[in-house]
Structure formats: C-alpha cells, structure tokens
Design an enzyme around this catalytic site. Structure first.
Site, PDB file in Angstrom:
ATOM      1  N   TYR A   1      -7.403  -5.086  10.227  1.00 21.37           N
ATOM      2  CA  TYR A   1      -7.145  -5.329   8.767  1.00 21.37           C
ATOM      3  C   TYR A   1      -7.290  -6.877   8.972  1.00 21.37           C
ATOM      4  CZ  TYR A   1      -5.083  -5.841   4.111  1.00 21.37           C
ATOM      5  OH  TYR A   1      -4.796  -6.152   2.843  1.00 21.37           O
TER       6      TYR A   1
ATOM      7  N   TYR B   1       1.024  -1.187   0.143  1.00 19.79           N
ATOM      8  CA  TYR B   1       0.041   0.059  -0.087  1.00 19.79           C
ATOM      9  C   TYR B   1       0.843   1.381  -0.043  1.00 19.79           C
ATOM     10  CZ  TYR B   1      -4.176  -3.014   1.650  1.00 19.79           C
ATOM     11  OH  TYR B   1      -5.104  -3.679   1.365  1.00 19.79           O
TER      12      TYR B   1
ATOM     13  N   LYS C   1     -12.280  -4.526   3.137  1.00 25.43           N
ATOM     14  CA  LYS C   1     -13.305  -4.935   4.102  1.00 25.43           C
ATOM     15  C   LYS C   1     -14.682  -5.251   3.510  1.00 25.43           C
ATOM     16  CE  LYS C   1     -11.270  -5.012   7.843  1.00 25.43           C
ATOM     17  NZ  LYS C   1     -10.467  -6.335   7.361  1.00 25.43           N
TER      18      LYS C   1
ATOM     19  N   PRO D   1     -12.373   0.672  -0.617  1.00 27.34           N
ATOM     20  CA  PRO D   1     -11.733  -0.459  -0.742  1.00 27.34           C
ATOM     21  C   PRO D   1     -10.398  -0.412   0.023  1.00 27.34           C
ATOM     22  CG  PRO D   1     -11.620   0.291  -3.066  1.00 27.34           C
ATOM     23  CD  PRO D   1     -12.642   1.446  -1.952  1.00 27.34           C
TER      24      PRO D   1
END
Ligand code: FAD
Ligand code: DHB
Length: 391
Positions: free
Chosen positions: A384, A200, A296, A292
């Site tokens: 997460y 990420y 989840k 997004p």
C-alpha cells in the site's frame, strides 16, 4: 516545430515527465486534447506514495504538497461492524500522503507556465507517425490549423483512451484485461472527514471508502452496479447508503452536506506489453489500469515516469541507450506487482455478484487472517505505501 521529446497528454504522467526533462535541459512539447480547466475539473486519485512525493520534490513542485498534504501513518479496514487499524508507520516505518491528483496537476501546470516550456491545450486530432524510424512526427490541429511536431522521441502519456497505444500495430502489442462487475460512485463534499485516516469498508451491501482532501473536504465512494447513473443518486440517498455500510462510531461522526462533484467510474485491470515501440514509449494509464482500491493508479504513472525520465536523461547526457532499452522490462516488473495488489485488495473488499456463501466465508476468513497476522499486515503495508522506485 521541432523538439527532442513530444509528450502526448497533460495528465500527471505527461506533466511530471515534461517538468523533469525540462529541468534536465531536454526540450519537450506537451500536446493535450482538452482545455486546462477540463483537466483540472477531473476528480481522481488522492493517496501518494513516498516515491511519488520524492519525484514531485525532484521536479520542484512540492511546496504546497508539503504545506497542505496530510501525512497518514495508517488506514483502517472495517468489516463485521468493527474497524481494524493497519499501522504502516509501526509495521514498516513508512507513511503515505493524502493530496489530490487535481492539486498535483495544478502544481505541475503552474510550474510549466513559470518555466516557459511549451504546452498546447485543445490540440485536436493528434496522430503519431514514423515512430519506428529515427525521425518521428506528431500531427495535430489547433484552432482549425494543422501543426506538425518533429521530434526524437514520443512519450504516450494520454491515458487509457488515448491515441498513442492505439497507434501501435495490433500484432506488436499484447494486452491483459479484467473488467469487474461493479463500479464506484464517488462524491466530493465540503464537510470534515469522518475520521482522520482512510476507512476501507467491506459490507454485505458492498464496499465503501471514506477518504478526504483536507480537514474540511471529504471524498467518499460506494461500490455500485455498472448500470448506476450518478444523476440517480441524490445526496440524501448517497449518505443513507454510506451510513448503512459503516460502523456505528463512523455513522455517529459522519457530517453530511451538499456534494460538489458526483461521478461513477468502472473498475478494470489492464496491462499492455511492451511499453516501448521504437521511439514511442507508453507511460501511465496509456499502458495500464488498476482498479482504484489499492490507490495505485497515479503512483504507477509516477514510477513509469521515473524510469522514462532517467532513461532519456542518460541517453542525452551519456549517449547510451541502456536505459531506454530496459524501460519496458523495468516498468512491467513494478506494474505487475501493483496489478496483483490492486486485484487482491479489490477481491478482498468488494461484494461480487454471483458469489456463493462459501465465497463470502473465505472473504471473511481472509480479512480475519489479515487483521490478526502481523506478517500479513506487513505485506499489505509494503504494497500500500509502495516499494521504492528503483534505479
Ligand atoms: P490521465 O490522467 O488519464 O491523463 C491523460 C491525459 O491525456 C488526459 O489529460 C487526456 O485528456 C489526454 N489525452 C487523451 N487522449 C489524448 C489525445 N488523443 N491527444 C492528446 N491528449 C490526449 N486512481 C487512484 O489511485 N484512485 C482513484 O480514486 C482513482 N479514480 C479514478 C477515476 C477515474 C474516472 C479515472 C479515469 C481514473 C482514476 N484513477 C484513480 C486512476 C488515476 O487517476 C490515473 O491512474 C492517473 O490519472 C494516470 O495518469 P495519466 O497521466 O497516466 O493519465
Ligand atoms: C482515494 C481513492 C482511492 O482509490 C483510494 O484507494 C484511496 C483514496 C481518494 O480519491 O481519496
């Protein structure tokens, strides 16, 4: 036609609910407005929480998931040209599984076919009736002919744009929404992933995400303007922009190739309250949307189905409505946790137009705090990988 539970929508929520109810001996019919191939052609989520994997085990559809799914012990955050690993396994002893939504859907559709349970694809003009009574009905048209389904309950699993939530009187539902000023441009390509875990990235040009579907198939996303069109992005332009937003090592390892899918998705947070209206229950994207970033959406759909399937099983086995009465409240507690996390991770990782230099500094400070604080990493890891689905 009669059934106990009419399920609207054959996305992951509707198919999983159908399978769990069928296994418990509760008759159900799924009505889906699109064709099977259309549903399977939509490329969406990729990260499954343990709770979702457990539900797919329970539904008896996880053989391929365990063979082909990739278990990830951590994920990486990239900013300031460097990567920082969040080691979920070491921090909290849990992992996530990377296995595409398309494959989850395919496994569930195959199980439905094998079970012989009824599913009607290309059901047009679906409408919901009398769900405030004990004899609700669903009407639809298939091949030009009208059909009617008498049932005891309706499960609205028909996504954000579906008919179920829209059938509820406006004064019976309260909605909460935030639309973000950017979207995600995603591509799928038959190239090996750039890294063995997800990356990420927060970059001044915008967010980027490196994900995957297998050792030979990658999924990448770029933050883009809402006005951006996928057709205006050649593969070469996409790869160039992705490289600009990644660290040097990732750029050196990136294998580029021809895309096999390319699309733009807007980012939104949305919750409708409550989730139950008489005999109608909303589940999944029909009731809520998360951006997004926190991965989840699909997992939240599975947790709604966990509560709804248990409530209906309890109702039919024990003649108690305790579960269905508590459905909305139980789901909403979990939904708002996921909404908070998804909003937080979206705020942390994206470039917001009109944010000043102070805003950028605070974002940097927050990222710095996260990668240097074990407590902050534990909090991120817990959210997460997902909390266990409760009773
Ligand atoms: P859906 O998957 O939307 O399924 C609903 C089904 O109902 C559909 O098959 C639809 O055709 C059907 N339907 C709609 N209206 C009717 C009607 N009137 N009658 C009958 N059937 C109807 N989540 C992530 O975690 N990561 C991602 O990268 C990600 N990307 C996404 C990209 C896009 C474009 C979208 C829309 C969502 C994305 N999500 C992502 C979210 C995730 O895919 C969803 O949370 C998940 O699909 C929810 O499942 P569902 O079954 O509730 O809804
Ligand atoms: C994927 C999508 C996400 O939104 C995310 O947070 C992680 C992975 C994916 O499509 O692989």
């Amino acid at each position: 036609m009669r059934t106990q539970v009419a399920i609207i929508g054959a996305g992951p929520a509707g198919l999983l609910l159908g399978q769990l109810l069928h296994k418990a001996g509760i008759d159900n019919v799924i009505l889906e407005q699109r064709s099977r191939d259309y549903v399977l052609g939509r490329i969406r989520a990729g990260v499954l929480e343990q709770g979702t994997v457990d539900m797919l085990d329970e539904a008896g559809v996880s053989r391929r998931l365990h063979e082909e799914g990739l278990v990830h012990d951590g994920a990486e955050l990239c900013f300031g040209g460097r990567r920082h690993r969040i080691n979920f396994k070491e921090l909290i002893g849990k992992t996530v599984t990377v296995y595409g939504q398309t494959e989850v859907t395919r496994d569930l559709m195959n199980a439905r076919d094998e079970s012989g349970a009824r599913i009607i694809y290309e059901a047009e003009s679906v409408s919901l009736h009398d769900f405030d009574s004990t004899s609700p009905k669903v009407r639809y048209r298939k091949n030009g002919e009208w059909g009617e389904l008498d049932c005891e309950f309706i499960a609205g699993c028909d996504g954000f744009h579906g008919v179920s939530r829209q059938s509820v009187p406006q004064n019976a539902v309260r909605t909460f929404e935030r639309v973000y000023p950017f979207g995600w441009l995603g591509i799928l390509s038959d190239t090996p992933p750039v890294s063995h875990e997800l990356i990420y990235a927060n970059h001044e040009r915008g967010f980027a995400l490196c994900s995957m579907r297998s050792a030979t198939r990658s999924r990448y996303y770029l933050q883009c303007a809402l006005t951006e069109k996928a057709e205006e992005w050649s593969d070469a332009r996409f790869w160039e922009e992705l490289k600009r937003r990644l660290d040097e090592e990732a750029v050196a390892n990136l294998v580029t190739g021809t895309s096999i899918e390319k699309s733009v998705a807007p980012l939104r947070s949305f919750v409708a309250e409550p989730l139950r209206f008489g005999c109608l229950f909303l589940a999944g994207d029909a009731a809520h949307i998360v951006p997004p970033t926190g991965a989840k959406g699909l997992n939240l759909a599975a947790s709604d189905v966990h509560y709804l399937s248990r409530a209906l099983m309890e109702y039919y086995a024990e003649k108690t409505s305790a579960g269905i009465d508590a459905y909305s409240e139980k789901c909403l507690r979990r939904i708002w946790k996921a909404e908070r996390f998804s909003w937080w991770m979206t705020s942390l990782m994206h470039r917001f137009p009109n944010t000043d230099a102070f805003g950028h500094k605070i974002q940097e400070a927050e990222l710095d705090y996260l990668v240097n604080s074990r407590a902050a990493q534990i909090a991120m890891a817990e959210n997460y990988v997902g909390l266990p689905f409760g009773d």
